[in-house]
Design an enzyme around this catalytic site. Structure first.
Site, PDB file in Angstrom:
ATOM      1  N   SER A 411       0.844  -1.190   0.000  1.00 45.71           N
ATOM      2  CA  SER A 411       0.000   0.000   0.000  1.00 45.71           C
ATOM      3  C   SER A 411       0.886   1.249   0.000  1.00 45.71           C
ATOM      4  O   SER A 411       1.688   1.430  -0.913  1.00 45.71           O
ATOM      5  CB  SER A 411      -0.959  -0.034   1.186  1.00 45.71           C
ATOM      6  OG  SER A 411      -1.967   0.944   1.044  1.00 45.71           O
ATOM      7  N   ASP A 497      -8.923  -5.648  -5.040  1.00 44.80           N
ATOM      8  CA  ASP A 497      -8.533  -4.514  -4.205  1.00 44.80           C
ATOM      9  C   ASP A 497      -9.299  -3.266  -4.637  1.00 44.80           C
ATOM     10  O   ASP A 497      -9.186  -2.819  -5.776  1.00 44.80           O
ATOM     11  CB  ASP A 497      -7.018  -4.290  -4.334  1.00 44.80           C
ATOM     12  CG  ASP A 497      -6.481  -3.265  -3.341  1.00 44.80           C
ATOM     13  OD1 ASP A 497      -7.281  -2.550  -2.721  1.00 44.80           O
ATOM     14  OD2 ASP A 497      -5.262  -3.188  -3.190  1.00 44.80           O
ATOM     15  N   HIS A 528      -7.298  -5.857  -0.659  1.00 46.10           N
ATOM     16  CA  HIS A 528      -6.119  -5.049  -0.361  1.00 46.10           C
ATOM     17  C   HIS A 528      -5.086  -5.727   0.545  1.00 46.10           C
ATOM     18  O   HIS A 528      -3.889  -5.718   0.224  1.00 46.10           O
ATOM     19  CB  HIS A 528      -6.557  -3.707   0.235  1.00 46.10           C
ATOM     20  CG  HIS A 528      -5.461  -2.709   0.348  1.00 46.10           C
ATOM     21  ND1 HIS A 528      -4.749  -2.258  -0.728  1.00 46.10           N
ATOM     22  CD2 HIS A 528      -4.947  -2.067   1.435  1.00 46.10           C
ATOM     23  CE1 HIS A 528      -3.838  -1.383  -0.335  1.00 46.10           C
ATOM     24  NE2 HIS A 528      -3.931  -1.249   0.970  1.00 46.10           N
TER      25      HIS A 528
END
Length: 552
Positions: A411, A497, A528
């Site tokens: 991320s 995601d 995610h």
């Protein structure tokens, strides 16, 4: 339950999936990542005597209710009402959404108890029903931040306003014992969190690089830190002044302890007794943890936000330059690495890798000023902080091999490791990026508020940013350095995601290949966090194999 009643009960539970004629393809907003298909929650009351379910009426259509608890008299409920018009902006990982603490009577009378332009969560009544407490922060801003602890005298009245028990801590305050206190960053309060006297509340929250537990007196606001051994301590449950906590550290899996809360003013002297234990694992216990405080002393204009921290975890050695190093910045960006057990860290450590887990400026647990320091500086100060931490660790720990330094992050951590490989191309030997943010400007339509805040661009829900705003987003993105990358790069991407869409990683993959960079992309049927068991195991094994293959 007889067959007729059971049939009625099940009919009440069943939600029709059949769309009305002409609306089969109507777009309906949901709450996004990990809340797919959740459109409009309702509050349902289950009557266990009559064996019926009924939806409580009275909540206005522009609110989505959640985190509901009964009022002390049982004649109503209290909860959080999130404002979902004109757009549902997602709740997972985000404590910054506009919401209100509400009271709804069984007769359908709806009342807001908290103020405007706030984000609230986790309402809890004390045992005697005299106070309602909750966590609160200003709405907007970073996706996570320091909170206040609020208290409301019950029963409700138009003349009663909530009191602030603990305010947002800008830098640091002190506990009753004189230890530093950096504020509240816990996502929720424990389900049962009250002492028997109904005046003290217990919880845990990140503080720098550990999770600490506290007792707060809601009458005078005193904050008392409970004894925490090496590692972190999480309050799990409180009942009749017996407190159950989970304790762990990077080289010790979680175990349960129990203690009895002492009288006001004596809480620091609590004695703890083990409930569960682990059979010692010598290889894991032999790994070392070192906590680094880092200072960017060249930045004289930001004297109160010059410091940040990092954790080294892994093997040590008397031989110089023997241990390979994984540099691992956390995601978020407003998150934190703490000294508690992480399966991935144990996995890497037992395979002989050292890890540098960096809490760059912008991390939580060090005061709200630290959180806000990153606004408008992503792709710059956070990248420099991580690289500075790396060079400092290589100097401080002579057993680390500067020729075998690799990058690992997901991320915003993926954003940082792809930045680092582009900005310092000859320094890092290999990269593993999980669902990385590659082009912030392309993320605006998905995470509009977040991308604007972090890039220092003015956000208006009614219109697009200016061309200058989009240009600023592009410049602070890893994609602006893609032509400089030389390190072999493994991309771990989730097809489902909704936080960082797979198109980000796939686009980066094509650019790397066009630049003749060794790259590989693994595409998973996951969202995610890539948290499905098979997916997690596969991506960790492939990460290690990638490092082995491409380290000198």
């Amino acid at each position: 339950m007889d067959l007729k009643k059971r049939t009625i009960f099940l009919e009440c539970c069943r939600v029709s999936e059949v769309a009305r004629e002409g609306e089969e393809y109507l777009f309906r907003q949901d709450w996004g990542e990990q809340l797919v298909g959740k459109h409009r929650p309702v509050v349902v009351m289950c009557d266990t005597k009559l064996e019926t379910l009924s939806v409580l009426e009275g909540i206005p259509d522009h609110y989505s209710p959640g985190q509901v608890v009964w009022t002390p008299d049982g004649n109503g409920v209290v909860g959080v009402a999130w404002l979902h018009e004109p757009r549902r902006l997602g709740l997972i990982y985000c404590t910054n959404r506009v919401g209100y603490i509400f009271h709804l009577t069984l007769g359908g009378v709806f009342t807001l108890l908290s103020g405007d332009d706030q984000a609230v969560r986790s309402p809890k009544f004390n045992p005697d029903g005299e106070y309602l407490v909750w966590l609160e922060r200003p709405a907007g801003g970073g996706h996570h931040a320091a909170h206040r602890l609020m208290a409301y005298k019950w029963p409700p009245s138009p003349q009663i306003k909530p009191d602030t028990i603990i305010d947002v801590v800008r830098q640091q305050e002190q506990t009753t014992g004189g230890t530093p206190f950096y504020g509240l960053y816990n996502l929720n309060l424990p389900r049962r969190c009250w002492a028997k006297d109904s005046r003290r509340i217990l919880f845990s929250t990140p503080q720098l690089y550990s999770v600490k537990s506290y007792v707060v007196n809601i009458e005078n606001g005193n904050v008392t830190e409970l004894e925490t051994p090496k590692g972190g301590q999480f309050v799990m449950d409180v009942c009749e002044d017996f407190v159950v906590c989970a304790r762990s550290s990077l080289n010790s899996p979680a175990s349960l302890v129990v203690g009895q809360l002492l009288a006001t003013g004596e809480e620091e002297n609590m004695r703890w007794f083990p409930v569960t234990t682990w059979q010692p694992m010598q290889a894991l216990e032999s790994l070392t943890s070192s906590f680094m405080t880092l200072d960017r002393n060249e930045e004289q204009n930001n004297s109160h936000c010059r410091c940040y921290n990092a954790i080294y975890f892994g093997p040590s050695s008397s031989q110089e330059q023997e241990i390979p190093l994984i540099v691992w910045p956390h995601g978020g960006p407003h998150s934190v690495f703490t000294d508690d057990f992480k399966m991935e860290a144990a996995f890497f450590g037992l395979l002989g890798f050292g890890m540098l887990m960096v809490n760059y400026r912008g991390s939580i647990g060090a005061g709200q000023d630290c959180v806000e320091y990153l606004f408008g500086r992503i792709g710059d100060s956070d990248v420099k902080d991580v690289h500075h931490a790396t060079t400092t660790a290589l100097k401080e720990f002579s057993f680390l091999d500067p020729k075998r330094v690799v990058l690992f992050g997901g991320s915003h951590g993926g954003f940082l490791v792809t930045h680092l490989s582009g900005q310092y191309p000859s320094f890092y030997q290999a990269v593993v990026a999980r669902n990385p943010v590659i082009d912030v400007s392309a993320m605006f339509s998905i995470l509009a508020q977040k991308t604007a805040v972090e890039c220092g661009v003015e956000y208006n829900i009614k219109e697009e940013p200016s061309s200058e705003g989009f240009e600023k987003m592009k410049k602070c993105s890893p994609i602006s350095h893609v032509s400089e990358v030389v390190a072999p790069t493994l991309l771990l991407i989730g097809k489902k995601d909704l936080r960082v869409p797979s198109s980000q990683g796939i686009h980066y993959y094509h650019l790397l290949r066009a630049n003749d960079i060794t790259t590989r992309l693994l595409l998973y049927e996951d969202n995610h966090p890539l948290g499905q068991t098979a997916v997690e195991v596969d991506n960790l094994i492939n990460s290690v194999l990638w490092f082995y293959q491409h380290m000198n």
